[in-house]
Design a protein around this motif. Sequence first.
Motif, short mmCIF file in Angstrom:
data_model
loop_
_atom_site.label_atom_id
_atom_site.label_comp_id
_atom_site.label_asym_id
_atom_site.label_seq_id
_atom_site.Cartn_x
_atom_site.Cartn_y
_atom_site.Cartn_z
N LEU A 98 12.78 4.92 5.76
CA LEU A 98 11.66 4.48 4.92
C LEU A 98 10.66 3.68 5.74
O LEU A 98 9.45 3.94 5.71
CB LEU A 98 12.19 3.63 3.76
CG LEU A 98 11.12 2.93 2.91
CD1 LEU A 98 10.30 3.94 2.13
CD2 LEU A 98 11.77 1.92 1.96
N LYS A 101 8.36 5.26 8.43
CA LYS A 101 7.15 5.94 7.95
C LYS A 101 5.96 4.98 7.85
O LYS A 101 4.85 5.40 7.58
CB LYS A 101 7.39 6.57 6.57
CG LYS A 101 8.45 7.66 6.58
CD LYS A 101 8.72 8.15 5.17
CE LYS A 101 9.83 9.20 5.14
NZ LYS A 101 10.14 9.63 3.75
N ARG A 102 6.24 3.69 8.05
CA ARG A 102 5.16 2.70 7.96
C ARG A 102 4.17 2.90 9.09
O ARG A 102 4.54 3.03 10.24
CB ARG A 102 5.74 1.27 8.03
CG ARG A 102 4.71 0.19 7.75
CD ARG A 102 5.09 -1.12 8.41
NE ARG A 102 5.20 -0.98 9.85
CZ ARG A 102 4.16 -0.91 10.68
NH1 ARG A 102 2.91 -0.96 10.21
NH2 ARG A 102 4.36 -0.78 11.99
N VAL A 113 -4.41 -0.12 -8.04
CA VAL A 113 -2.98 -0.34 -7.84
C VAL A 113 -2.50 -1.29 -8.94
O VAL A 113 -3.16 -2.30 -9.21
CB VAL A 113 -2.71 -0.96 -6.45
CG1 VAL A 113 -1.26 -1.41 -6.33
CG2 VAL A 113 -3.05 0.04 -5.35
N VAL A 117 2.81 -4.61 -9.31
CA VAL A 117 3.40 -4.25 -8.01
C VAL A 117 3.08 -5.33 -6.98
O VAL A 117 3.95 -5.75 -6.20
CB VAL A 117 2.88 -2.88 -7.53
CG1 VAL A 117 3.42 -2.56 -6.14
CG2 VAL A 117 3.26 -1.78 -8.52
N GLN A 231 5.79 -1.19 1.91
CA GLN A 231 6.21 0.16 2.27
C GLN A 231 7.17 0.72 1.22
O GLN A 231 7.08 1.89 0.84
CB GLN A 231 6.89 0.14 3.64
CG GLN A 231 7.35 1.49 4.15
CD GLN A 231 6.19 2.40 4.52
OE1 GLN A 231 5.06 1.94 4.70
NE2 GLN A 231 6.45 3.69 4.61
N ASN A 232 8.07 -0.12 0.74
CA ASN A 232 9.03 0.30 -0.27
C ASN A 232 8.34 0.70 -1.57
O ASN A 232 8.82 1.57 -2.30
CB ASN A 232 10.02 -0.84 -0.54
CG ASN A 232 11.08 -0.46 -1.55
OD1 ASN A 232 11.87 0.46 -1.32
ND2 ASN A 232 11.11 -1.16 -2.67
N ALA A 233 7.17 0.08 -1.85
CA ALA A 233 6.43 0.37 -3.08
C ALA A 233 5.46 1.54 -2.92
O ALA A 233 4.79 1.92 -3.88
CB ALA A 233 5.67 -0.88 -3.53
N GLY A 234 5.36 2.08 -1.71
CA GLY A 234 4.46 3.20 -1.47
C GLY A 234 3.03 2.79 -1.22
O GLY A 234 2.10 3.59 -1.35
N LEU A 235 2.83 1.53 -0.80
CA LEU A 235 1.49 1.04 -0.47
C LEU A 235 1.35 0.86 1.03
O LEU A 235 2.35 0.70 1.75
CB LEU A 235 1.23 -0.30 -1.18
CG LEU A 235 1.21 -0.24 -2.71
CD1 LEU A 235 1.06 -1.63 -3.30
CD2 LEU A 235 0.08 0.67 -3.20
N TYR A 236 0.10 0.87 1.49
CA TYR A 236 -0.16 0.80 2.92
C TYR A 236 -1.17 -0.30 3.23
O TYR A 236 -1.93 -0.75 2.37
CB TYR A 236 -0.63 2.16 3.45
CG TYR A 236 0.50 3.15 3.51
CD1 TYR A 236 1.19 3.35 4.70
CD2 TYR A 236 0.89 3.85 2.37
CE1 TYR A 236 2.26 4.25 4.75
CE2 TYR A 236 1.95 4.74 2.41
CZ TYR A 236 2.63 4.93 3.60
OH TYR A 236 3.69 5.79 3.65
N TYR A 269 -3.73 2.53 -1.37
CA TYR A 269 -3.27 3.87 -1.01
C TYR A 269 -4.16 4.41 0.11
O TYR A 269 -5.35 4.11 0.17
CB TYR A 269 -3.36 4.82 -2.20
CG TYR A 269 -2.60 4.38 -3.43
CD1 TYR A 269 -1.21 4.44 -3.48
CD2 TYR A 269 -3.29 3.93 -4.57
CE1 TYR A 269 -0.52 4.05 -4.63
CE2 TYR A 269 -2.61 3.54 -5.71
CZ TYR A 269 -1.23 3.60 -5.74
OH TYR A 269 -0.54 3.21 -6.86
#
Length: 291
Positions: A98, A101-102, A113, A117, A231-236, A269
């Motif tokens: 996981l 992928k960061r 967003v 979160v 990263q775990n939440a799908g944010l960058y 995102y």
Amino acid sequence: MALFSSLTPVFIAIICVLIGVILKKTNGEKEKHETKSKPVSRPWVDEDLKDGTDHLVEEEEVDEEWQGLDENVAHVPFFAERYSEAEMIKRSQAFYELLNKRRSVRFLSDEPVPREVIDNVIRTAGTSPSGAHTEPWTFVVVQDPDVKHKIREIVEEEEEINYKKRMGDKWVNDLRRLRTNWIKEYLDTAPYLILIFKQVYGRLPNGKKKTHYYNEISVSIACGILLAALQNAGLYTVTTTPLNCGPHLRALLRRPANEKLLLLLPVGYPKRDATVPLLTRKPLEDIMVVV
């Protein structure tokens, strides 16, 4: 008498030489002392980012006997969930994949967003360990478009000076391959900006200063946890340390003098056409030593 008169210019010359030697020695010692005491000029160092150890709390302001902590903190039994070896390997591998992928993303979408979160990832960062459990961090979340734009103006003005004058050719050339410069569009487009401030000291109920031990290390650990939570939440995001912007941003956000800006994170995102440099990470054998 005639002999004395003839020798007078000689004595005067000798005295002048001696005075000159004494003055030169005195000035030399003074310059040597000033050289030792004068800090080395490092234009790439942000004065506002120096650790709290550089801002020593005045002795008369420190309460040596009480730092606001209860001396009789209860200690309770600790129960931890234990996994099987197979489950441990599985979970550690999944977590690595996981975070592997960061990437640092500079092209962020303005897509909204969920605020919840952001609340959760900052709660997660707040679980970080800290020196003497002082928790010396403040996370400022900026969502107002006008404030975000003011932040961009402050950062870009200073960053242009950094690139052209402060950073030097070597640093600028090292960054060129990453295609980064002083233009920070993401400060406008990202739905959230998170500014992390380190508290170099706190305040006790009696008004005296409270020591925050290892404040920069503590806040840096919290930042690492925050990056993992995003990263775990799908944010960058992209980690930014705007050189010499701290005082202006602190004033804009009305933060107290004991808070120093450590990191600025635009969060969101990636844009659909976002790109990142094709980079590789060091293999395990290059970063781990087993003794």
